[in-house]
Motif scaffolding. Sequence first.
Motif, short mmCIF file in Angstrom:
data_model
loop_
_atom_site.label_atom_id
_atom_site.label_comp_id
_atom_site.label_asym_id
_atom_site.label_seq_id
_atom_site.Cartn_x
_atom_site.Cartn_y
_atom_site.Cartn_z
N THR A 1 5.53 -1.42 2.50
CA THR A 1 6.94 -1.62 2.84
C THR A 1 7.68 -0.28 2.93
O THR A 1 8.70 -0.20 3.58
CB THR A 1 7.66 -2.45 1.77
OG1 THR A 1 7.52 -1.80 0.51
CG2 THR A 1 7.10 -3.86 1.71
N ASP A 2 7.16 0.76 2.22
CA ASP A 2 7.93 1.96 1.91
C ASP A 2 9.06 1.53 0.96
O ASP A 2 9.10 0.37 0.52
CB ASP A 2 8.45 2.63 3.19
CG ASP A 2 8.52 4.17 3.05
OD1 ASP A 2 8.47 4.67 1.91
OD2 ASP A 2 8.65 4.85 4.08
N GLY A 3 9.97 2.41 0.61
CA GLY A 3 10.99 2.07 -0.38
C GLY A 3 12.05 1.12 0.17
O GLY A 3 12.23 1.01 1.38
N ILE B 1 -0.35 10.53 -0.50
CA ILE B 1 0.51 11.52 0.18
C ILE B 1 1.12 10.91 1.44
O ILE B 1 0.51 10.07 2.09
CB ILE B 1 -0.33 12.79 0.53
CG1 ILE B 1 0.54 13.90 1.14
CG2 ILE B 1 -1.51 12.47 1.44
CD1 ILE B 1 -0.19 15.25 1.29
N HIS B 2 2.36 11.34 1.76
CA HIS B 2 2.95 11.01 3.07
C HIS B 2 2.28 11.92 4.10
O HIS B 2 2.21 13.13 3.88
CB HIS B 2 4.44 11.30 3.08
CG HIS B 2 5.26 10.44 2.17
ND1 HIS B 2 5.70 10.85 0.94
CD2 HIS B 2 5.73 9.18 2.34
CE1 HIS B 2 6.42 9.89 0.39
NE2 HIS B 2 6.45 8.85 1.21
N LEU B 3 1.83 11.38 5.23
CA LEU B 3 1.15 12.22 6.21
C LEU B 3 1.48 11.81 7.64
O LEU B 3 1.33 10.64 8.01
CB LEU B 3 -0.37 12.13 6.00
CG LEU B 3 -1.16 13.22 6.75
CD1 LEU B 3 -1.19 14.52 5.96
CD2 LEU B 3 -2.58 12.77 7.04
N ALA C 1 0.14 7.78 3.67
CA ALA C 1 1.22 6.89 4.10
C ALA C 1 1.71 7.31 5.48
O ALA C 1 1.96 8.49 5.73
CB ALA C 1 2.37 6.94 3.10
N HIS C 2 1.83 6.35 6.36
CA HIS C 2 2.39 6.44 7.73
C HIS C 2 1.35 6.75 8.80
O HIS C 2 0.91 5.86 9.50
CB HIS C 2 3.57 7.42 7.81
CG HIS C 2 4.69 7.04 6.89
ND1 HIS C 2 5.33 5.83 6.99
CD2 HIS C 2 5.25 7.68 5.83
CE1 HIS C 2 6.26 5.76 6.05
NE2 HIS C 2 6.22 6.85 5.33
N GLY C 3 0.98 8.01 9.01
CA GLY C 3 -0.04 8.33 10.03
C GLY C 3 0.38 8.05 11.46
O GLY C 3 -0.48 7.94 12.34
N GLY D 1 0.77 -1.24 0.00
CA GLY D 1 0.00 0.00 0.00
C GLY D 1 0.80 1.29 0.00
O GLY D 1 0.23 2.37 -0.06
N HIS D 2 2.14 1.18 0.06
CA HIS D 2 2.98 2.39 -0.07
C HIS D 2 4.42 1.98 -0.32
O HIS D 2 5.06 1.34 0.52
CB HIS D 2 2.92 3.25 1.19
CG HIS D 2 3.87 4.42 1.14
ND1 HIS D 2 3.69 5.49 0.29
CD2 HIS D 2 5.03 4.67 1.79
CE1 HIS D 2 4.68 6.35 0.44
NE2 HIS D 2 5.52 5.88 1.34
N THR D 3 4.92 2.35 -1.49
CA THR D 3 6.33 2.07 -1.76
C THR D 3 6.90 3.07 -2.76
O THR D 3 6.16 3.93 -3.28
CB THR D 3 6.54 0.61 -2.23
OG1 THR D 3 7.93 0.30 -2.25
CG2 THR D 3 5.95 0.37 -3.62
N HIS D 4 8.19 2.98 -2.96
CA HIS D 4 8.89 3.73 -4.00
C HIS D 4 9.73 2.65 -4.68
O HIS D 4 10.89 2.43 -4.32
CB HIS D 4 9.76 4.83 -3.39
CG HIS D 4 9.03 5.65 -2.36
ND1 HIS D 4 8.17 6.67 -2.69
CD2 HIS D 4 9.00 5.58 -0.99
CE1 HIS D 4 7.66 7.20 -1.59
NE2 HIS D 4 8.14 6.55 -0.55
N ALA D 5 9.10 1.94 -5.62
CA ALA D 5 9.66 0.67 -6.11
C ALA D 5 11.09 0.81 -6.62
O ALA D 5 11.95 -0.01 -6.29
CB ALA D 5 8.74 0.09 -7.20
#
Length: 416
Positions: free
Chosen positions: A289-291, A200-202, A237-239, A54-58
């Motif tokens: 996973t994030d990047g 968005i990163h939040l 992303a994050h929260g 649900g959130h990465t920078h492949a």
Amino acid sequence: MTLTVTDVRVDDRVVTMRVDDGVIAEVGSGVEVANGDEVIDGEGFAAFPGLVNGHTHAAMTLFRGYGDDLALMPWLETRIWPAEAKLTADDCYWGTRLACIEMLKSGTTTFADMYWHPEAVARAAAESGVRALLCAPLVEKGPAGRSALQDDALSSLEALDGFSPLVTPMLGPHAVYTVSPSALEWIGQLARERDVGVHIHLSETRREVDDCVAAHGVRPGELADRCGLLGPRTILAHGCWLDPPEMARIGETGATITTNPVSNMKLATGRHFPYLDAVAEGVAIGLGTDGAASNNSLDLFQDMKLFALAQKFANDDPSVLPAAETLAIATGQRSPALGGHALEVGAPADFMLVRYGTPELTPGDLEANLVYAASGAVVDTVVIDGRVRMRGRHVEGEDEVLAEVRARAARLTAGE
Ligand SMILES: [Zn+2]
């Protein structure tokens, strides 16, 4: 194109599953193989919905292991940003190809990405056959920042629109500290006009919250709401540092929070995602996973285990986040934006086959073993959109991709 998986375990039953035109058409014990079907013998395998990252920078696979063990700002300023300044579209293509191989080999069938050269990311995802929600990172830099951001937003939508049935375009304002409120409003408006989601990163760090309050008088969740960014297709992303009133508002709007527990722990964001507050407010939740630069793996099995364990530990309660719920979140089934499904008739044919006779899956409950005992190495076969993308852990083109990425990573990180 029809694919049939015979004698496979689904939810403790042995069934035959028939896929037609990318969709699960039949599941049951009396389902027959038809002439011309591609057939997979499912004996010894259990089928599960594919995992959704649900959130990465492949393409950050290029920077795996580059600048480990540094604090967030020195890591960005001395390693990641200088290296990213040299990135070409082809680098992003090959980095994403590697990410797709790693994701396929650990059962991921969809990923939500935010990265440079999104058209190159789209090409890599489509060629790999992996479903992708893609956006360019939108940032406002310098005096020409606003018009450059608008150009990037419009050109990314143009490049991604209609690219492939596997690719869904989104708009990716990087964060509330890199985009001004008026530009965030403009992005929210454009998302509604073009009928696309926002990523968005939040509220990743306490400093982000403090700076946001100092600059704008409101917390990041309130600011995102005011700027019209929250809705059922929004990914936050994050929260980690959201407070209960922000959670309540996010719950009302149907936006998804993607938690990235491994990245948060590695970068020491100081607080675990307040999962129980999110549940209390009915917030949609995903797992990411994030990047690979901040994880350093794209194997969501690791994130599942760490997510469940971190929440139990942080809440001093081992009954928090049971295995079945962790798996539901990791397969995108707790989020309208990530769009996961159970393996049922009419659902997209995105699934993995796990060989359940392996040492780490023996004995015990299979779902619990997947979350607490397995790694992505238990995944044998991956099907996405009804097509076999990995069989017997073999993914097309692996050697070529590894060689390309090694050479490109060496160039990008040289001289540091
Ligand atoms: Zn991120």
